[in-house]
Design a protein around this motif. Structure first.
Motif, mmCIF file in Angstrom:
data_model
loop_
_atom_site.group_PDB
_atom_site.id
_atom_site.type_symbol
_atom_site.label_atom_id
_atom_site.label_comp_id
_atom_site.label_asym_id
_atom_site.label_seq_id
_atom_site.Cartn_x
_atom_site.Cartn_y
_atom_site.Cartn_z
ATOM 1 N N ARG A 1 37.885 33.624 45.912
ATOM 2 C CA ARG A 1 37.587 34.619 46.956
ATOM 3 C C ARG A 1 36.110 34.968 46.951
ATOM 4 O O ARG A 1 35.537 35.183 45.886
ATOM 5 C CB ARG A 1 38.408 35.882 46.727
ATOM 6 C CG ARG A 1 39.863 35.675 47.016
ATOM 7 C CD ARG A 1 40.625 36.978 46.939
ATOM 8 N NE ARG A 1 42.044 36.704 47.058
ATOM 9 C CZ ARG A 1 42.961 37.126 46.215
ATOM 10 N NH1 ARG A 1 42.625 37.878 45.188
ATOM 11 N NH2 ARG A 1 44.225 36.833 46.397
ATOM 12 N N ASP B 1 46.939 37.089 29.296
ATOM 13 C CA ASP B 1 45.652 36.419 29.262
ATOM 14 C C ASP B 1 45.862 34.975 28.807
ATOM 15 O O ASP B 1 46.394 34.724 27.742
ATOM 16 C CB ASP B 1 44.720 37.166 28.309
ATOM 17 C CG ASP B 1 43.331 36.568 28.296
ATOM 18 O OD1 ASP B 1 42.922 35.992 29.322
ATOM 19 O OD2 ASP B 1 42.660 36.678 27.261
ATOM 20 N N ARG C 1 42.725 31.587 42.430
ATOM 21 C CA ARG C 1 42.656 32.282 43.731
ATOM 22 C C ARG C 1 41.671 33.429 43.683
ATOM 23 O O ARG C 1 40.901 33.640 44.613
ATOM 24 C CB ARG C 1 44.036 32.810 44.121
ATOM 25 C CG ARG C 1 44.756 31.921 45.065
ATOM 26 C CD ARG C 1 46.000 32.600 45.623
ATOM 27 N NE ARG C 1 47.070 31.639 45.603
ATOM 28 C CZ ARG C 1 48.176 31.733 44.897
ATOM 29 N NH1 ARG C 1 48.401 32.779 44.160
ATOM 30 N NH2 ARG C 1 49.069 30.790 44.938
ATOM 31 N N THR C 2 41.703 34.177 42.599
ATOM 32 C CA THR C 2 40.784 35.303 42.449
ATOM 33 C C THR C 2 39.338 34.813 42.405
ATOM 34 O O THR C 2 38.465 35.395 43.047
ATOM 35 C CB THR C 2 41.114 36.080 41.159
ATOM 36 O OG1 THR C 2 42.451 36.549 41.246
ATOM 37 C CG2 THR C 2 40.185 37.251 40.973
ATOM 38 N N LYS C 3 39.078 33.731 41.683
ATOM 39 C CA LYS C 3 37.733 33.192 41.576
ATOM 40 C C LYS C 3 37.256 32.579 42.900
ATOM 41 O O LYS C 3 36.058 32.565 43.176
ATOM 42 C CB LYS C 3 37.654 32.138 40.481
ATOM 43 C CG LYS C 3 37.752 32.702 39.083
ATOM 44 C CD LYS C 3 37.596 31.595 38.074
ATOM 45 C CE LYS C 3 37.488 32.146 36.680
ATOM 46 N NZ LYS C 3 36.213 32.783 36.408
ATOM 47 N N LYS D 1 46.956 29.323 38.966
ATOM 48 C CA LYS D 1 46.762 29.520 40.400
ATOM 49 C C LYS D 1 46.287 30.933 40.715
ATOM 50 O O LYS D 1 45.410 31.115 41.561
ATOM 51 C CB LYS D 1 48.057 29.204 41.150
ATOM 52 C CG LYS D 1 48.374 27.721 41.146
ATOM 53 C CD LYS D 1 49.666 27.450 41.862
ATOM 54 C CE LYS D 1 49.937 25.958 41.859
ATOM 55 N NZ LYS D 1 51.099 25.607 42.673
ATOM 56 N N GLU D 2 46.833 31.911 40.055
ATOM 57 C CA GLU D 2 46.417 33.298 40.295
ATOM 58 C C GLU D 2 44.961 33.508 39.902
ATOM 59 O O GLU D 2 44.197 34.130 40.657
ATOM 60 C CB GLU D 2 47.305 34.255 39.515
ATOM 61 C CG GLU D 2 48.705 34.377 40.068
ATOM 62 C CD GLU D 2 49.595 35.269 39.219
ATOM 63 O OE1 GLU D 2 49.058 36.042 38.403
ATOM 64 O OE2 GLU D 2 50.822 35.182 39.377
ATOM 65 N N ILE D 3 44.573 33.000 38.760
ATOM 66 C CA ILE D 3 43.180 33.135 38.309
ATOM 67 C C ILE D 3 42.246 32.415 39.260
ATOM 68 O O ILE D 3 41.197 32.949 39.669
ATOM 69 C CB ILE D 3 43.030 32.605 36.866
ATOM 70 C CG1 ILE D 3 43.805 33.487 35.891
ATOM 71 C CG2 ILE D 3 41.551 32.539 36.474
ATOM 72 C CD1 ILE D 3 43.955 32.879 34.515
ATOM 73 N N TYR E 1 41.244 25.632 46.061
ATOM 74 C CA TYR E 1 41.400 26.777 46.959
ATOM 75 C C TYR E 1 40.220 26.933 47.908
ATOM 76 O O TYR E 1 40.402 27.248 49.089
ATOM 77 C CB TYR E 1 41.627 28.070 46.169
ATOM 78 C CG TYR E 1 43.036 28.194 45.668
ATOM 79 C CD1 TYR E 1 44.107 28.277 46.547
ATOM 80 C CD2 TYR E 1 43.307 28.218 44.311
ATOM 81 C CE1 TYR E 1 45.411 28.375 46.090
ATOM 82 C CE2 TYR E 1 44.607 28.313 43.843
ATOM 83 C CZ TYR E 1 45.654 28.393 44.742
ATOM 84 O OH TYR E 1 46.939 28.484 44.287
ATOM 85 N N THR F 1 40.150 26.063 41.280
ATOM 86 C CA THR F 1 39.328 26.943 42.108
ATOM 87 C C THR F 1 38.729 26.155 43.274
ATOM 88 O O THR F 1 38.745 26.617 44.421
ATOM 89 C CB THR F 1 38.216 27.597 41.262
ATOM 90 O OG1 THR F 1 38.820 28.307 40.180
ATOM 91 C CG2 THR F 1 37.383 28.562 42.090
#
Length: 74
Positions: A73, A2, A69-71, A65-67, A17, A14
């Motif tokens: 979508r 986290d 990307r999730t947001k 970047k992972e967080i 992306y 975000t």
């Protein structure tokens, strides 16, 4: 793991992306504006003061970047 990122940094990543997806998925009358936005966001992300702190590690860049990307979508 986290991680807590500054809200403006997470928002910028975000937005990057979202803008990239819009540019990549279809024809657009404002493709040039979208490319300029990507460049502006890229500069903002890369130059953010967070990266000069001890928390600003390469692993943190990947986590951001992972967080984001999730947001980004739908």
């Amino acid at each position: 793991m986290d991680r807590h990122f500054p809200s403006d940094l997470l928002k910028a990543q975000t937005s990057w992306y979202v803008t990239y997806e819009q540019l990549a998925t279809g024809p657009s009358d404002d493709a040039a504006a979208q490319r300029r936005r990507l460049l502006r966001l890229s500069r903002l992300i890369a130059g953010h003061p967070y990266w000069t702190t001890s928390a600003g590690t390469p692993a943190a860049r990947l986590a951001l970047k992972e967080i984001a990307r999730t947001k980004a979508r739908p």
